[in-house]
Structure formats: C-alpha cells, structure tokens
Design a protein around this motif. Sequence first.
Motif, PDB file in Angstrom:
ATOM      1  N   ARG A  35      37.120  32.939 -56.739  1.00  0.00           N
ATOM      2  CA  ARG A  35      38.178  33.922 -56.491  1.00  0.00           C
ATOM      3  C   ARG A  35      39.565  33.337 -56.729  1.00  0.00           C
ATOM      4  O   ARG A  35      40.541  34.080 -56.752  1.00  0.00           O
ATOM      5  N   THR A  80      46.811  38.535 -55.542  1.00  0.00           N
ATOM      6  CA  THR A  80      46.556  39.417 -54.397  1.00  0.00           C
ATOM      7  C   THR A  80      45.217  40.128 -54.547  1.00  0.00           C
ATOM      8  O   THR A  80      44.501  40.349 -53.568  1.00  0.00           O
ATOM      9  N   SER A  81      44.877  40.456 -55.781  1.00  0.00           N
ATOM     10  CA  SER A  81      43.586  41.104 -56.014  1.00  0.00           C
ATOM     11  C   SER A  81      42.436  40.206 -55.597  1.00  0.00           C
ATOM     12  O   SER A  81      41.398  40.678 -55.129  1.00  0.00           O
ATOM     13  N   GLY A  82      42.611  38.890 -55.746  1.00  0.00           N
ATOM     14  CA  GLY A  82      41.584  37.958 -55.312  1.00  0.00           C
ATOM     15  C   GLY A  82      41.416  37.948 -53.805  1.00  0.00           C
ATOM     16  O   GLY A  82      40.310  37.782 -53.286  1.00  0.00           O
ATOM     17  N   ILE A  95      42.010  40.577 -51.843  1.00  0.00           N
ATOM     18  CA  ILE A  95      41.317  41.832 -51.529  1.00  0.00           C
ATOM     19  C   ILE A  95      39.831  41.710 -51.830  1.00  0.00           C
ATOM     20  O   ILE A  95      38.977  42.092 -51.022  1.00  0.00           O
ATOM     21  N   ALA A  96      39.532  41.149 -52.996  1.00  0.00           N
ATOM     22  CA  ALA A  96      38.135  40.956 -53.366  1.00  0.00           C
ATOM     23  C   ALA A  96      37.445  40.006 -52.397  1.00  0.00           C
ATOM     24  O   ALA A  96      36.280  40.202 -52.028  1.00  0.00           O
ATOM     25  N   TRP A 127      40.529  48.527 -61.413  1.00  0.00           N
ATOM     26  CA  TRP A 127      41.086  47.669 -60.363  1.00  0.00           C
ATOM     27  C   TRP A 127      40.153  47.576 -59.159  1.00  0.00           C
ATOM     28  O   TRP A 127      39.873  46.491 -58.657  1.00  0.00           O
ATOM     29  N   ASN A 171      37.869  44.199 -58.139  1.00  0.00           N
ATOM     30  CA  ASN A 171      38.152  43.562 -56.858  1.00  0.00           C
ATOM     31  C   ASN A 171      37.017  43.733 -55.853  1.00  0.00           C
ATOM     32  O   ASN A 171      37.206  43.512 -54.657  1.00  0.00           O
ATOM     33  N   LEU A 223      35.325  46.339 -54.619  1.00  0.00           N
ATOM     34  CA  LEU A 223      35.490  47.334 -53.566  1.00  0.00           C
ATOM     35  C   LEU A 223      34.491  48.488 -53.650  1.00  0.00           C
ATOM     36  O   LEU A 223      34.694  49.530 -53.030  1.00  0.00           O
TER      37      LEU A 223
END
Length: 488
Positions: free
Chosen positions: A57, A210-212, A214-215, A445, A449, A451
Amino acid sequence: MSVSKTNDRVGAVETRGIEPVPDHERHGHAGQMFWTWFAANISILGLPLGATLVAFRGLNIWQAVLVALIGSFGSFALVGALSLAGKKGGAPALTLSRAVFGQRGNAGPTLVSWLSRIGWEIISTTTAAYALLAMLDIAFGLDRGTVLTLLCLLVFIACTLLISGLGHATIMWINKWATVVFGVLNLIVMGFLVATVEWSRVLDAPAGATSGVIAGIGFVAAGTGIGWANAGADYARYLPKEIPGSRLVVASAFGAGIPLLLLISLGSLLTAGDDTLATSSDPVAAINEMLPSWMAIPYLVAAFGGLLMSNHLSTYSAGLTMITLGLRVSRVWAVALDVVLMFAGGIYLMLIADDFYGPFSTFLTLLAVPISAWIGVVAVDSLRGRAYDPEALMDTTGGSRYWYTGGFRLPAVLGWAAAIVAGLLFTEAATSTDVWFEGPFADTWAGANGLGWAIAMATGAAVYALAGRATGPEAEATPAPALQGAGR
C-alpha cells in the motif's frame, strides 16, 4: 420443538446447539467480550497485515498506525453492535438471521458465513503447523517432511477440537487466562522484534497516497472485524439481557483493538526496514529469523498459542453455522466434521499450494463482499427494533412465523443479493500472478482503493431500508399461538 439441555460449565461439554438460551440460564458480564476478542486477535497473523500496508500500500509508519487504529477499533465496534442481537435473542448470529431473511432465504448468508469460518480456520491451522514444524526442527533437529507436516496439522487440530468441543463456558474461561499467558509472551517477542527495526529507513520513509490510507483501512477492517461480524452474537447469547449494549460495543472494540493495533503497527515497522515478511511464503519462519536463536522456542510457543485462541472460536462458530444450515447432528459432531475439513485445507496449503499470501489476500477480498452485504441488511433490521420469537426461529417448516413468502423474506434477500452485485462490480481479487476476479468498475477510484466491501454494506442497508419499509419487524415479533414440526 426438541430443546437440548445445556451444561454451560467449565470442563463440561456444552450440549446446547443453536436453540435460544432462556432467560433463567443467562449469566456472565460484558467484560467477557473483551477477553474473547483479545484472545481472537493475539495471533501473529496481525503482523503480515501490517507488512502488507507498507509493502503493497506504500504507507509510512504513521499512516500504518492510523490505519490500524481506525480499521481494527472501528470494525470490532461494529462486531460489538451486531452481537447485541445475541444478547437480545439468545441464539447464534446466523440462527437469528432466519428472522431477517426467512427460513430458506437465510441459507445463502449462512453458507457464505460458514465458508468464511472454514477459510480462517485453514489459514490459522496452516500457520500454526508451520510454527510447530519450526519448533521441532530447533528442539530436536527434525526435518520437515510430509509425515511430520501431517502430524503437526493433527496436533493443532486436536487442541482446537478439545476446546471447541467442550463449548462456550470452557472457551470463555480459556480466553481470559490464555490471553494473559500468550499476551505476555507476545509482548516479550515484540520487544525483541522492535530491536531489529532499521529506524533510519522507517523514519525517512515518505508518506503514501491518501488513497492508500483509505484502501488500508478497508483491508484491515476486512481482515479483522468484518470477518468476525457474523459471529459476535454466538458469544453474547448467554449474557443477561439487562447488560447495557454500550458495554458490549466498548468491550469488543478495545478487546480486539489493543492487540491488533500493536501487532499491525509492529508488522509495518518491520517491513519499513525489510520487506521479507511481506513476501515470505512462510510468515512464521520469516519472523523467527529476525529473533535471537534463544528466543525461537518462546516465540513459536506464543505463535502456536495465539493461533489456537483464534481458531477455537472460528471452529465453535462454524459448528453452530453448520447446524443452522440444516446439519442434523449435535454441536460436538458438527465441530468434529468441521475439523476434518480444516485438516484437508491445511494439507492443500502446506503440501500442494505454492503461495501463502496470494490465496490469503484473495480470500479476504472476495468473502468480505457478501459478509458486508449481510451486515448492511442485519444492521438496518436491528435498528428497526427487531424482536425474536424463540420458537419460530427453530421452526423450519411452512408453519413458521419466519417462513414469509415460500421461506424467503423478499426485502432482505433482495437487499443482500443487490449488495453483493454492487460490491463485486468494484472488486478485484488477485494474487501476484493471477487475477481471480475483476469487476467492471474495479479500476475506478472506489475499486482501486478496495472499497467494494463498503459499497456492498451501504447498498444492502439502503435497499433493505427502502424495500422492507412496509414490513417492519415489529409486526413479526408476536409469538405464534401454536407451531408445528419444529426443526433444529
């Protein structure tokens, strides 16, 4: 209805199956949930979760700690909230789910939950067998071979069967005392592992996207609390109804959150300086090599014990889930059948499969979607004030109050199915070499990530909230005047 009597005492075989626990047999306190979830999460599987955050990540240590905090405490707060149904209805989670989905409609969520439990058991069993093999090699110089591997699998499975077979009271007692013993051992091992960290590389590592983050939160939640959310009620069903629900939520969140935060953070620390842990096919051996030689036996004992604490809970819940599916045997025999399947899975992972973490990550990714879909539906149903009719829960015939339309409660089944489809659209499940599944929106996205599970949960909640508005649970809670043909 044939209801078994219970021997919910330490050392006695629990003879109660999935039938609801009557009020006069309720006992215990909220603190039991703290020890239950602490015990379930002191295994070394938390270390590779942390390793993944850094290696795959791209997070630095501060981001990894934040992810571990939110993902573990948050997901187990949800486990605690869902376990309130067990306190309220006195039955295992998937048995209570009959009231939500209908006697036939509940088969799908129950089957998925059982597969989830089996998968976790196989992973724990395999890792524990690696620990025992390493212990035998160090202590007696025994080389790993097929026969010795099978024996190690059988030893761990026998320990699991002993605890899970005895049942609820023994599990609650062992959880508390084993948590202290293995918790102390783990703290000692963690202290030595921290000494191996290359702090200059850790502190100089740049922050990830930031996406990392969240993931990462999604990955930790899916790999920890989400995987237990469909079992929380199994351990709360003996608790008195008057215990405040907030205490169960707090006890669950802190019981699991404390060890997970420490273990995941440590796994991230170790990998920030060396990615061996994240890429190893044998996580037990990878961690062992980081320690002084004289620490090997204490470490391996801690690893074995921590995995056993997690595995006996999975096995206990899997037995209850098989009975809910319709297996007409006692709880003890359901547990025995479960460990046979566990043994077969361990053989596959240790003697046939080439990759440990590939199947592990893929397994978590895929099963998180239908389990999250179930969570979304059940959470909304609980918020509506669901009450449970004990006799109707056990009556699987057409005369059951929970038979609904042909055995299906259509709003709940529709919400669950729609949520699975929505979640899989945004999901990719892949190993380092193969893509097992890829939804058409996996490159968006939300999909990139990780989700898909969150989308499934939100969709299940939304569809059920809308479709089930006209058939709230309050009208279904009145006990039936007479019930026929009650089943298991």
